[in-house]
Design a protein around this motif. Structure first.
Motif, PDB file in Angstrom:
ATOM      1  N   UNK A 143       0.807  -1.218   0.000  1.00  0.00           N
ATOM      2  CA  UNK A 143       0.000   0.000   0.000  1.00  0.00           C
ATOM      3  C   UNK A 143       0.836   1.261   0.000  1.00  0.00           C
ATOM      4  N   UNK A 144       0.318   2.305  -0.603  1.00  0.00           N
ATOM      5  CA  UNK A 144       0.902   3.643  -0.612  1.00  0.00           C
ATOM      6  C   UNK A 144       2.302   3.655  -1.221  1.00  0.00           C
ATOM      7  N   UNK A 154       1.767   9.055 -18.298  1.00  0.00           N
ATOM      8  CA  UNK A 154       2.773   8.683 -17.301  1.00  0.00           C
ATOM      9  C   UNK A 154       2.723   9.550 -16.049  1.00  0.00           C
ATOM     10  N   UNK A 155       1.537   9.918 -15.632  1.00  0.00           N
ATOM     11  CA  UNK A 155       1.394  10.734 -14.425  1.00  0.00           C
ATOM     12  C   UNK A 155       1.590   9.870 -13.180  1.00  0.00           C
ATOM     13  N   UNK A 156       2.315  10.381 -12.199  1.00  0.00           N
ATOM     14  CA  UNK A 156       2.526   9.603 -10.970  1.00  0.00           C
ATOM     15  C   UNK A 156       1.278   9.628 -10.085  1.00  0.00           C
ATOM     16  N   UNK A 157       1.082   8.530  -9.377  1.00  0.00           N
ATOM     17  CA  UNK A 157       0.000   8.453  -8.406  1.00  0.00           C
ATOM     18  C   UNK A 157       0.439   7.552  -7.269  1.00  0.00           C
ATOM     19  N   UNK A 158      -0.308   7.556  -6.197  1.00  0.00           N
ATOM     20  CA  UNK A 158      -0.032   6.700  -5.047  1.00  0.00           C
ATOM     21  C   UNK A 158      -0.998   5.520  -5.078  1.00  0.00           C
ATOM     22  N   UNK A 159      -0.458   4.316  -4.946  1.00  0.00           N
ATOM     23  CA  UNK A 159      -1.334   3.148  -4.898  1.00  0.00           C
ATOM     24  C   UNK A 159      -2.144   3.200  -3.607  1.00  0.00           C
ATOM     25  N   UNK A 160      -3.376   2.745  -3.666  1.00  0.00           N
ATOM     26  CA  UNK A 160      -4.227   2.826  -2.474  1.00  0.00           C
ATOM     27  C   UNK A 160      -3.786   1.861  -1.380  1.00  0.00           C
TER      28      UNK A 160
END
Length: 183
Positions: A143-144, A154-160
């Motif tokens: 997580x996270x 290719x935008x960054x994101x945080x995994x839930x």
């Protein structure tokens, strides 16, 4: 004296000319161009990540930077690299929080990674621009983490977080500490 300088000049020129014998060899040794936001953090040895930076300095720097730029008061105490779903992240953990940075595994001729006989090695480089931080799922293994959406520019994101907890993405690309410090 002139003879010595001529020998040195010819010796250096000869070394440079013979280091690349054809286009196929040249393609193998060209280093990827990385901008100032990426820093070499280690390499892969026998399939396992090896960290090569000063971890004590990095833990102290991140603790300070997260307090300044993320309003997170944490003393980070451990750092490690983990492979999550085929992508690496550099994790810093404290008592309450965990912060992640995205890591690329690239083929290079890095001096750090070429302790074996191979001409190239897998070097790990981390971006210091985007972090994902959590206290809600700091002890979850997946997580996270920082990931990139290949279908969305290719935008960054945080995994839930698996438990549904909060995971905060912080862009520290404008922070002066990013270019000056370790993390």
């Amino acid at each position: 004296m002139a003879l010595v300088l001529t020998f040195v000049f010819i010796g250096c020129t000869g070394d440079q000319e013979t280091s690349i014998s054809n286009d196929a060899d040249a393609a193998k040794i060209i280093l990827p161009v990385l901008d100032k936001d990426w820093v070499e953090i280690g390499y892969i040895k026998n399939g396992e990540p090896v960290i090569t930076f000063d971890t004590k300095k990095a833990l102290t720097a991140l603790s300070s930077n997260m307090e300044k730029y993320g309003d997170i008061n944490e003393t980070y105490t451990s750092v490690y690299v983990a492979n999550i779903d085929g992508h690496y992240n550099l994790f810093f953990e404290g008592e309450t929080y965990r912060t992640a940075f995205y890591v690329k595994a690239i083929q290079t001729n890095s001096k750090l990674a070429t302790s074996t006989s191979a001409a190239t090695a897998t070097t790990l480089v981390a971006t210091r621009k985007i972090t994902c931080t959590t206290s809600d799922c700091a002890h979850e293994s997946t997580g996270c983490a920082v990931k990139y959406d290949r279908e969305n520019n290719d935008l960054p994101y945080c995994s839930p977080c698996n438990n549904g907890g909060k995971c905060t993405k912080t862009d520290v690309s404008n922070a002066a500490a990013v270019s000056a410090g370790v993390f």
